[in-house]
Design an enzyme around this catalytic site. Structure first.
Site, PDB file in Angstrom:
ATOM      1  CG  PHE A 219      47.230  36.297   5.419  1.00 37.31           C
ATOM      2  CD1 PHE A 219      46.423  35.522   4.600  1.00 37.31           C
ATOM      3  CD2 PHE A 219      47.771  37.472   4.905  1.00 37.31           C
ATOM      4  CE1 PHE A 219      46.172  35.899   3.291  1.00 37.31           C
ATOM      5  CE2 PHE A 219      47.525  37.859   3.602  1.00 37.31           C
ATOM      6  CZ  PHE A 219      46.714  37.066   2.784  1.00 37.31           C
ATOM      7  CG  ASP A 220      44.438  33.466  11.439  1.00 38.17           C
ATOM      8  OD1 ASP A 220      44.433  34.602  11.939  1.00 38.17           O
ATOM      9  OD2 ASP A 220      43.401  32.865  11.089  1.00 38.17           O
ATOM     10  CB  VAL A 221      49.165  30.166   8.789  1.00 37.38           C
ATOM     11  CG1 VAL A 221      50.396  29.297   8.529  1.00 37.38           C
ATOM     12  CG2 VAL A 221      48.340  29.599   9.931  1.00 37.38           C
TER      13      VAL A 221
END
Length: 306
Positions: free
Chosen positions: A21-23
């Site tokens: 994940f990035d967020v």
């Protein structure tokens, strides 16, 4: 339905999870803190995620505080957070009223059941309102009130919407005003419909408990603008330009946090066991939602630093 993967104690699995994940969207009550008690290791866990280039957004259904007030709470609890990272249901409600509902004069005023956080966010969107923290509504009902509500002389003809959030001073007078506005066609909105919220290692009535009497009186269900409302998800996506497939919702409550992430088609959901729901809740045959992953507590993610 597939059961979630347990991450606590599995360093390799935690690292793999974080890399997906990035967020990360974080619920607050029950995940970061309970009342004024910050769970151990929360600050270090957030620092770890940020050090790996992850975006953190704090998504709360609590409508009693505006974003600036929430930032002060974060600071008071020693949790670093920018105002731009905070997305509450009061803000979500104001955005919905101003940019989606677009109430037109002369019926563009909002009757508020709730606290100052709602009022402040409505003000930022230039939305006129009455009720809320106005002391004239924080009193016992009188014979004159019954007469004026019955014939409409006490009602503001410009009210076109009733917005209900958590209200520390809910009373018969406020409910009576809201009921009469709804009977006359006002739009029924709720900042969220959480039945309870965690506080001081216990649970107390939530915003949903405030709107329930009006639901029973009118037979109407409000449009809810907190989790799991996808109107809130759309607003978050529009503001942060996130890739849903690379975004994870972290929460303690199945019917709000986890359902929010699943219905929002996020890449994953992470349940923590420090708040409302426990493992047996999603293992039940009638579980409202099942997370992708779970940990005992948020700080278990710090094992990725090893």
């Amino acid at each position: 339905m597939a059961q979630p993967k347990y991450l606590s104690g599995d360093v390799a699995a935690i690292n793999e999870f974080i890399d997906k994940f990035d967020v990360f969207l974080f619920d607050c009550d029950g995940v970061l803190w309970s009342g004024e008690h910050v769970f151990e290791g929360v600050v270090e866990t957030l620092e770890l995620l940020r050090s790996r280039g992850k975006k953190t957004v704090f998504v709360t259904n609590n409508s009693t505080k505006s974003r600036p007030e929430y930032k002060k709470k974060f600071e008071g609890l020693g949790i670093p957070a920018d105002e731009d990272e905070i997305f509450g249901s009061a803000y979500s409600s104001a955005i919905y009223i101003s940019r989606i509902l677009k109430l037109a004069p002369p019926k563009n005023k909002v009757f508020v059941i709730g606290e100052a956080g709602i009022e402040q966010e409505l003000t930022t969107e230039n939305i006129p309102f009455i009720g809320g923290t106005d002391p004239s509504f924080r009193r016992d009902v009188t014979v004159e009130d019954f007469n004026g509500l019955a014939d409409g002389s006490l009602l503001d003809p410009e009210v076109g919407c009733v917005l209900v959030g958590l209200d520390w001073h809910i009373n018969y007078l406020k409910l009576s005003h809201a009921y009469q506005y709804l009977r006359r066609g006002a739009v029924f909105l709720a900042t969220n419909v959480d039945s309870t919220f965690p506080m001081n290692n216990n649970f107390f009535p939530g915003a949903g408990s405030i709107s329930v009497p009006l639901v029973h009186m009118t037979g109407q269900e409000p449009v809810a603008l907190g989790k799991p409302s996808q109107a809130m998800m759309d607003a978050i996506e529009g503001k942060f330009h996130l890739d849903r497939a690379r975004t994870c919702m972290v929460g303690d409550r199945l019917n709000t946090d986890i359902k929010f992430g699943i219905e929002g088609r996020l890449g994953g959901t992470l349940a923590v066991l420090t708040g409302v729901n426990k493992k047996e809740d999603w293992e039940a045959a009638d579980a409202v939602a099942v997370p992708s992953f779970y940990v005992d507590k948020l700080s278990d993610l710090r094992a990725a630093a090893q």
